[in-house]
Scaffold this active site. Structure first.
Site, mmCIF file in Angstrom:
data_model
loop_
_atom_site.group_PDB
_atom_site.id
_atom_site.type_symbol
_atom_site.label_atom_id
_atom_site.label_comp_id
_atom_site.label_asym_id
_atom_site.label_seq_id
_atom_site.Cartn_x
_atom_site.Cartn_y
_atom_site.Cartn_z
ATOM 1 N N GLY A 123 0.671 -0.926 -0.008
ATOM 2 C CA GLY A 123 0.075 -0.097 0.123
ATOM 3 C C GLY A 123 0.866 1.252 -0.232
ATOM 4 O O GLY A 123 0.372 2.197 0.531
ATOM 5 N N ARG A 124 2.709 1.511 -0.313
ATOM 6 C CA ARG A 124 2.651 2.693 -0.674
ATOM 7 C C ARG A 124 3.129 3.290 1.651
ATOM 8 O O ARG A 124 4.202 3.495 1.058
ATOM 9 C CB ARG A 124 2.631 3.144 -1.167
ATOM 10 C CG ARG A 124 2.688 3.310 -2.599
ATOM 11 C CD ARG A 124 4.013 2.285 -3.259
ATOM 12 N NE ARG A 124 4.091 2.421 -4.505
ATOM 13 C CZ ARG A 124 3.196 0.721 -4.980
ATOM 14 N NH1 ARG A 124 3.191 -0.319 -3.979
ATOM 15 N NH2 ARG A 124 3.391 1.020 -6.412
ATOM 16 N N MET A 125 2.800 1.874 2.166
ATOM 17 C CA MET A 125 2.984 2.330 3.737
ATOM 18 C C MET A 125 4.187 1.919 4.446
ATOM 19 O O MET A 125 4.503 1.476 5.089
ATOM 20 C CB MET A 125 1.971 2.010 4.826
ATOM 21 C CG MET A 125 0.674 2.609 4.052
ATOM 22 S SD MET A 125 0.787 4.520 4.376
ATOM 23 C CE MET A 125 0.771 4.267 5.989
#
Length: 215
Positions: free
Chosen positions: A193-195
């Site tokens: 999630g691009r976290m």
């Protein structure tokens, strides 16, 4: 130019090889770097020691290029021509950045620090380990200067070969190493999630502190 759908899908692939927690880190960023560097080399990455060096010219123009890490002690060591563009810019402003992109491992390391020239003894010791062709190239190439043709470069190399013959090749006086002593080192690990996990060491008078950054 537009990318085809399959290429776009590949670019959107999730980062899911792992995470990075504060508890995972060594107290010292150079120790942590050495751990990740060993994993990068053990993972079969081609030239895991390649790093992008960023400098700034006197007029504020930024520049970057890839150099090779040749040692880690209290800083990151690389070697180059002191009269090259990077050498001239570091002479004017020794502040610089380094970037290691270990993308198959979904990792990168960002370094901010100050470069100083290594001792002549360190330069000569390293230069003696270089392949002979590379030693000759250090003498033959006026790095970063404009040349008229490939033939001109080849002629310069041939002249150096003739000059040294079968004898030893010593380090040119205009060639040597730099040690980048870090003021901050950021470790980046891709997450779903691009976290992403971004943990940065910052040098203080009391020692290193560790901070988490938003992705």
């Amino acid at each position: 130019m537009e990318l085809d759908p399959d290429a776009l899908a590949a670019l959107r692939a999730e980062y899911e090889l792992g995470g990075l927690d504060e508890a995972d880190l060594a107290p010292d960023p150079l120790a942590q770097f050495s751990l990740w560097f060993d994993q990068a080399r053990g993972g079969g990455l081609v030239e895991a020691n390649a790093m992008v060096l960023g400098t700034v010219a006197a007029d504020g123009t930024p520049a970057s290029r890839t150099v090779l890490l040749k040692g880690v002690d209290d800083g990151f060591v690389f070697f180059t021509n002191y009269t090259s563009r990077k050498g001239s810019e570091l002479a004017a402003d020794p502040r610089c950045t380094l970037l290691f992109g270990w993308y198959p491992l979904q990792r990168q390391v960002r370094v901010e620090g100050t470069a100083t020239q290594v001792t002549r003894e360190e330069t000569e010791s390293y230069f003696a380990t270089r392949p002979r062709d590379s030693q000759l190239g250090a003498w033959a190439s006026p790095q970063s200067e404009e040349v008229g043709s490939r033939e001109e470069l080849d002629a310069g190399y041939a002249a150096v070969v003739e000059r040294f013959g079968d004898g030893p090749v010593f380090a040119p006086p205009h060639w040597g190493g730099y040690r980048v002593v870090p003021s901050s080192v950021e470790f980046w690990q891709g997450r779903r999630g691009r976290m992403h996990d971004r943990l940065v060491y910052r040098r203080t008078p009391q020692g290193w502190t560790i901070h988490r950054l938003a992705p």
